[in-house]
Design a protein around this motif. Structure first.
Motif, PDB file in Angstrom:
ATOM      1  N   ARG A 199       7.121  -7.392  -8.202  1.00 46.00           N
ATOM      2  CA  ARG A 199       6.654  -6.090  -7.743  1.00 46.00           C
ATOM      3  C   ARG A 199       5.975  -6.255  -6.396  1.00 46.00           C
ATOM      4  NH1 ARG A 199       5.884  -1.979 -12.066  1.00 46.00           N
ATOM      5  NH2 ARG A 199       6.934  -2.835 -13.876  1.00 46.00           N
TER       6      ARG A 199
ATOM      7  N   GLU B 160      14.751  -0.412  -9.905  1.00 44.27           N
ATOM      8  CA  GLU B 160      13.827  -1.484  -9.525  1.00 44.27           C
ATOM      9  C   GLU B 160      14.061  -1.973  -8.104  1.00 44.27           C
ATOM     10  OE1 GLU B 160      13.678  -4.557 -12.480  1.00 44.27           O
ATOM     11  OE2 GLU B 160      12.675  -3.220 -13.905  1.00 44.27           O
ATOM     12  N   ARG B 192       7.753  -0.592  -6.899  1.00 42.97           N
ATOM     13  CA  ARG B 192       9.092  -1.141  -6.679  1.00 42.97           C
ATOM     14  C   ARG B 192       9.582  -0.888  -5.252  1.00 42.97           C
ATOM     15  NH1 ARG B 192      10.279  -5.204  -9.887  1.00 42.97           N
ATOM     16  NH2 ARG B 192       9.954  -4.686 -12.071  1.00 42.97           N
TER      17      ARG B 192
END
Lengths: 244, 352, 621
Positions: A199, B160, B192
């Motif tokens: 992330r 994602e 993301r």
């Protein structure tokens, strides 16, 4: 009151083994809390995850086998013998995993739908009281006209797994003749094994993080504040936005 | 799901290319973006196409996730396209322009979810957007699916990785992923896609769409927000926990209120009756699903660390450099929690 | 006169026999025993005189009391009956009197046990009457025999017989109330003992038996679900309290007292159970449900926490002079709760769910198990592959701390030039936790998968650093078709040192106390190899008061940490205090569970090191 719980042939994201998704177990729990007859419904062959799901409180799971579009098959079955209440998890696990099925079903049946349900209350004159769980523990009361579809919040209380129930559950195969409906709008693309991507900010911090040794308390406080702010856990100061 | 760290691969990454010599620094944070800058404003009259983004700002503030959604819309819009933000809430056009929106259409916040797709369609109609981006929040995820189902649009949920040409999302129980051209509707998990870091956009207000007729199938009551203290520990996004290193619980409580964090505790602290048993974090207490765990004076016994299974960011304040929690934490401050807590309290109070 | 004595003693004996049959009829309402129960009666004398007394004799005072009382009462009664029936001469009557005299001394010693004060582990109530009843029986009948021998007047004999008869009636009443019931129930229990392996071979029989998952009732919900001999074992409890003194859960203030548990199970068979006058389980509210063979046990007469507090450490079983199998009873009840009702503690439900969905109680990725050894490049054995030693990593491998132990073990095995490999991602959990938590279905499914994975590889033996895995693989997989030679890492290292493949040089340092893992010591009898290794590696080894076969549990077994019932103190804290008490600066362990539990003790404490780490530190080229 007759409830039907929609079950997917779930697989576990970590192990890839059959396992019902948490949301579907929560859906069974909500159905049991309503009382009355509760059955499971699955579009497809009887797979092991269904028996595991049944162990959480279902006596029978009807498996609509024969192919065709899942939405069309389920809609037809629900239309033929309409229950008062259809419950589903937030999203299935093991297929498209888009969480669209209950929505498409609601559209097809023209039934109202609410998602994120954490509790079901009383029924009155064809209306059902529910509680919706929102982010960060917020709750929202709602009423919905029956028949309807409810998607359970993952955090709704899960009924315990009982092996005796699982082994006795009947997985009834119901042959259906599949109609190729528009149902799920398929997205073409290339499929490949999942690759975990980091992330944006130091996620999955399994270690090797920043270590600040013996700072003076004021310095420590400043570093803490800035770090929490960078993580988005702390609102920016009044003067202006410093958020990423 | 948290990415599994493959230690073999990680070890390989720690070596300089081609050599057996380790790199000097092993980990760091890829903080994207920087502080506020003075920027010019770009206005655009008739872009080649529109990309829409639905933004939630219930408390009048664009949070990080909302900014990232706008950033995603900007990625899809590229240089040619324009971004129209459908605002459910009360943020200012400035903030949305800053975040990357060319137009802002306010949505009636009081409308129930049943009428939401109609209202979104009405708002989108003048723009005929190529894509609609929503955050995969409880509300945003719900609206996205309602919209896709009502309009019959293809949807990619939980994307994602996103570029103008492809979107990648997990399928098959997160065991597989599918790369495809971005669909009409996309939902975006947190962290993301980067928020917009380029030149500020105009954020011009457009008229609100007409409120569609209610179908009379559901009535939705007001949102009852939970205070940080009222959030069940297992659901809390931000947990601040006390271990043996904490003595002054008055300060601890004050700090948790100021930070808006839900309180947790180590087993020892609960055993001693200093915190309620329900606050216990660990294999035998509550397993957290928090985004951030701030541990004061906790060494991190194995059973305690098991309670942090899904926590993304661990921050530790502990006197022992060799404590197990230091190995798990993204930021560790080796200091006395009793001294750091009042300093942080003072700092936060100063800011007001 | 002879008829009077024969009638008196014979009458009491006959009443006892009838009482035994009444009890037997109740036990027979349990599940049928495996094998012929009553045929086992022929084993009773040996089991009683050898095995029972072996345990009783650990406490000389109690043993003397029991030998005198039981020997005197039984010997005197049998002889007296023989003398009265056959009309033998004065010398036999004198012998009878002597025997009863011995019994009387036993009664005196029985009285001394509770006077001046009853020790806390002993029961009061009806037990306070036992010495008097024994004394009356022995003194009355002894005097009667003496009078017969010397030819005393009839009135004296009648008086003595009346006293003896009163004692006999009192003893019969004490059968009903409990204290004397052990004598009758003990016979049935020893005849039908569910672990005959304890009386043969090395005397160890500790593996749980597989459950037929197709049976209508899985585990135990009501007393009738227990096999008959097990019901007899509950009635056979003499409430000596040795189990309660050994129980770690009791010591930590959890809602478990093994003695009270057995008494509750005995009482659960009866609508009106005899009153219990021992210590109850700590903090456990008394449940006032009505008992009966078909009445539920848990929640009705037994607090659920009692079940989940047990660490399955077998300390109670080790101490029990009646050879009662407390852990089997607990696991049977857990099986009923888990499999039939799904009633487990929240933490246990989580690990059981993870075991089902991920074949790993912690819910971790099986491929990550070997991560602790990533830097050592330990080969992974593919299906069809061959090696000498299969290294079973166990659940501890996921824990960073225990990774150090495994790395030490691997380093030592390398140094000794051994050829070994792991199963890699094909190593599923062995199923220990699922089985101890009563999830026999989960266990059998994991075991089947583990056995299948092992059967596709060739190796000479399995070595593991986890005693729980050791126990399951060695003692419980054979019943499911998996038979291998399984060795604990301390056993392997001991062998290597003995064969000279590892040379150790003692290191000076702090005093080291070895903490025996229950599943290595009590479950597998292995207490010497780790000590030999420590003696060769560390200069100052000390023993804690409870060690070897009688060591105290760390609190980590039987799913204890997962179930996590309320406690006053923590079991590992108690154990660590015992290590401190003997001045240990370091505690040596040999189990990932013990490592985690003892390292979880907060504050200044002795260091915790695995035997393998200490051996590695002492190894010389």
């Amino acid at each position: 009151m007759r409830s039907v719980v929609l079950l997917s042939g779930g697989i576990d994201p970590v192990s890839g083994r059959p396992a019902p998704p948490a949301g579907e177990i929560a859906a069974i729990g909500l159905a049991l809390s309503v009382g009355g007859a509760v059955g499971g419904l699955h579009a497809g062959a009887p797979v092991p995850a269904l028996r595991q799901a049944a162990g959480h409180g279902l006596e029978q799971v009807d498996c609509l086998q024969g192919g065709g579009d899942a939405v069309a098959v389920l809609a037809e079955a629900l239309f033929a013998a309409p229950p008062d209440l259809v419950l589903a998890g937030r999203q299935a696990r093991g297929g498209e995993d888009s969480g669209m099925l209950p929505y498409l079903l609601a559209e097809r049946l023209d039934w109202p739908l609410l998602s994120g349900v954490v509790a079901i209350g009383a029924t009155a004159e064809g209306w059902l009281a529910v509680t919706i769980g929102l982010a960060q523990g917020a709750r929202r009361p709602a009423q919905i006209r029956l028949p309807c579809i409810l998607c359970a919040h993952d955090a709704a209380p899960a009924p315990p797994f009982v092996f005796d129930r699982a082994r006795r559950a009947v997985l009834r195969v119901v042959p259906v003749t599949g109609e190729e409906g528009p149902g799920m709008v398929a997205v073409e693309g290339t499929e490949r094994p999942y690759r975990a991507r980091p992330r944006l900010i130091g996620t999955a911090s399994g270690g090797g993080g920043t270590v600040l040794e013996h700072p003076d308390p004021a310095e420590a406080a400043r570093v803490l504040r800035d770090h929490l702010r960078a993580l988005g856990m702390l609102a920016p100061p009044r003067e202006g936005a410093a958020d990423a | 799901m948290r990415a599994r760290r493959d230690p073999r691969a990680e070890r390989a990454r720690c070596l300089v290319p081609g050599g057996a010599r380790p790199r000097l620094a092993r980990a760091g944070e890829a903080v994207v973006g920087a502080g506020p800058r003075e920027r010019a404003v770009i206005s655009i009259e008739a872009p080649a196409f529109w990309v829409a983004v639905v933004v939630e700002a219930p408390d009048g503030r664009l949070d990080r996730w909302a900014r990232q959604s706008v950033g995603a819309a900007r990625v899809l819009a590229g240089a040619e396209g324009g971004v129209v933000a459908l605002l459910a809430g009360t943020a200012g056009g400035d903030a949305l322009g800053e975040a990357g929106a060319d137009r802002v259409v306010p949505l009636d916040g009081g409308i129930g979810p049943d009428a939401m797709p109609e209202m979104m369609l009405a708002a989108l109609a003048p723009f005929v957007p190529r894509h609609v981006v929503l955050a995969e929040t409880p509300a945003g995820g719900d609206w996205a699916r309602r919209l896709a189902a009502r309009a019959g649009w293809p949807i990619q949920t939980g994307v994602e990785m996103l570029s103008a040409r492809q979107a990648i999302r997990p399928v098959g129980g997160m065991r597989r992923e599918r790369a495809a051209a971005p669909a009409r509707v996309l939902t975006l998990p947190r962290d993301r896609v980067a928020s917009h870091g380029g030149t500020r956009r105009e954020g011009r207000w457009c008229p609100a769409p007409e409120r569609p007729a209610d179908r009379g199938r559901m009535r939705v009551g007001p949102v009852v927000t939970a205070t940080a203290a009222g959030i069940p520990l297992a659901e809390a996004p931000f947990v601040m926990a006390a271990g043996q290193g904490v003595v002054d619980f008055e300060r601890f409580h004050a700090l948790s209120r100021l930070l808006g964090a839900t309180e947790g505790a180590s087993r020892v602290v609960c055993d001693a009756g200093l915190m309620p048993r329900a606050a216990q974090v660990g294999a035998s207490g509550t397993v957290l699903d928090a985004r951030c765990y701030l541990a004061f004076g906790i060494a991190g016994a194995p059973q305690h660390l098991q309670g942090l299974g899904k926590v993304e960011h661990v921050v530790a304040v502990n006197t022992d450099l060799h404590a197990a929690i230091v190995a798990r934490a993204g930021l560790s401050i080796i200091a006395d929690a009793q001294a750091v807590m009042p300093a942080l309290l003072d700092l936060l109070r100063e800011e007001g | 006169m002879r008829a009077l004595i024969a009638g008196e003693i014979g009458g009491v004996a006959l009443a006892a026999a009838v009482g035994w049959l009444v009890l037997l009829a109740r036990w027979l309402r349990g599940r049928p025993a495996a094998g012929s129960w009553l045929a086992g009666l022929r084993h009773v004398p040996r089991r009683y005189l050898v095995d029972v007394h072996h345990v009783v004799a650990r406490r000389p005072v109690a043993a003397r009391m029991h030998a005198l009382a039981a020997g005197g009462v039984l010997g005197g009664s049998v002889l007296a009956l023989a003398a009265a029936v056959s009309g033998l001469g004065w010398s036999v009557w004198a012998l009878v009197a002597l025997a009863f005299g011995v019994g009387g001394m036993g009664a005196l010693l029985a009285w001394r046990r509770r006077v001046p004060g009853t020790p806390p582990a002993l029961s009061g109530g009806a037990f306070l009457w036992l010495p008097a009843a024994l004394a009356a029986w022995c003194v009355g009948n002894g005097l009667a025999a003496l009078f017969m021998a010397v030819g005393a007047p009839m009135t004296a004999i009648v008086g003595a017989v009346v006293l003896g008869g009163a004692g006999g009636v009192a003893l019969l009443r004490l059968v009903e109330l409990g204290p004397m019931r052990h004598a009758l129930a003990g016979v049935a229990w020893l005849a039908g003992h569910t672990r005959p392996g304890r009386f043969a071979g090395d005397g160890r029989d500790t593996g749980l038996r597989p459950l037929d998952l197709a049976a209508a009732r899985l585990g135990v919900l009501v007393p009738a679900d227990f096999p008959g001999p097990v019901l007899a074992s509950f009635d056979a409890c003499i409430q000596c309290g040795r189990c309660e003194e050994a129980c770690p859960a009791f010591a930590a203030g959890q809602r478990l007292n093994p003695k009270a548990l057995i008494q509750i199970l005995s009482g659960a068979m009866r609508v009106v159970p005899p009153p219990y006058a021992g210590r109850p389980a700590p903090m456990a509210p008394v449940l006032l449900g009505t008992g009966g063979m078909a009445q539920p046990i848990v929640g009705n007469v037994l607090h659920p926490d009692t079940l989940w507090a047990c660490t399955t450490c077998r300390a109670c079983v080790e101490e029990c002079p009646m050879l009662i199998e407390h852990v089997d009873a607990v696991v049977s009840l857990r099986r009923g709760q888990t499999l039939m009702l799904g009633q487990v503690r929240d933490g246990a439900a989580r690990v059981l769910e993870a075991s089902r969905a991920r074949a790993e109680p912690g819910g971790r990725d099986l491929a990550a198990r070997g991560d602790a050894l990533a830097t050592l490049d330990v080969p992974v054995l593919a299906p069809g592959g061959e090696t000498d030693i299969l290294l079973w990593l166990g659940e501890g491998a996921f824990d960073a701390r225990y990774g150090r132990t495994l790395r030490a073990l691997v380093a030592l095995m390398r140094r000794a030039g051994l050829r070994f490999a792991t199963l890699g991602a094909d190593e599923v959990d062995c199923g220990d936790l699922a089985r101890r938590l009563g999830d026999e279905a989960g266990f059998q499914s994991l075991a089947a998968e583990a056995i299948a994975a092992l059967k596709t590889r060739r190796f000479a033996k399995i070595v593991t650093a986890d005693p729980h895995a050791l126990h399951v693989l060695r003692n419980e997989y054979p019943a499911l078709g998996g038979i291998w030679r399984v060795q604990h890492h301390t056993g392997l290292l001991d062998e290597l040192v003995r064969d000279g493949r590892l040379r150790l040089e003692r290191r000076e340092g702090v005093r080291v106390a070895y903490h025996d893992p229950c599943y290595l010591g009590r479950y597998n009898g292995e207490i010497d190899a780790p000590r030999r290794l420590l003696d060769a590696s560390c200069a100052g080894r000390v023993e804690m008061e409870r060690h070897g076969m009688r060591a105290m549990c760390c609190g980590g077994g039987g799913g204890g940490p997962a179930s996590d019932v309320d406690a006053v103190t923590r079991i590992p804290d108690l154990r660590m205090a015992q290590a401190r008490a003997v001045g240990a600066g370091m505690v040596a362990v040999a189990c990932p569970g013990c490592t985690a539990m003892l390292e979880g003790v907060t504050g200044p404490r002795p260091d915790v090191r695995d035997v393998a780490e200490l051996v590695l530190a002492a190894v010389v080229a």
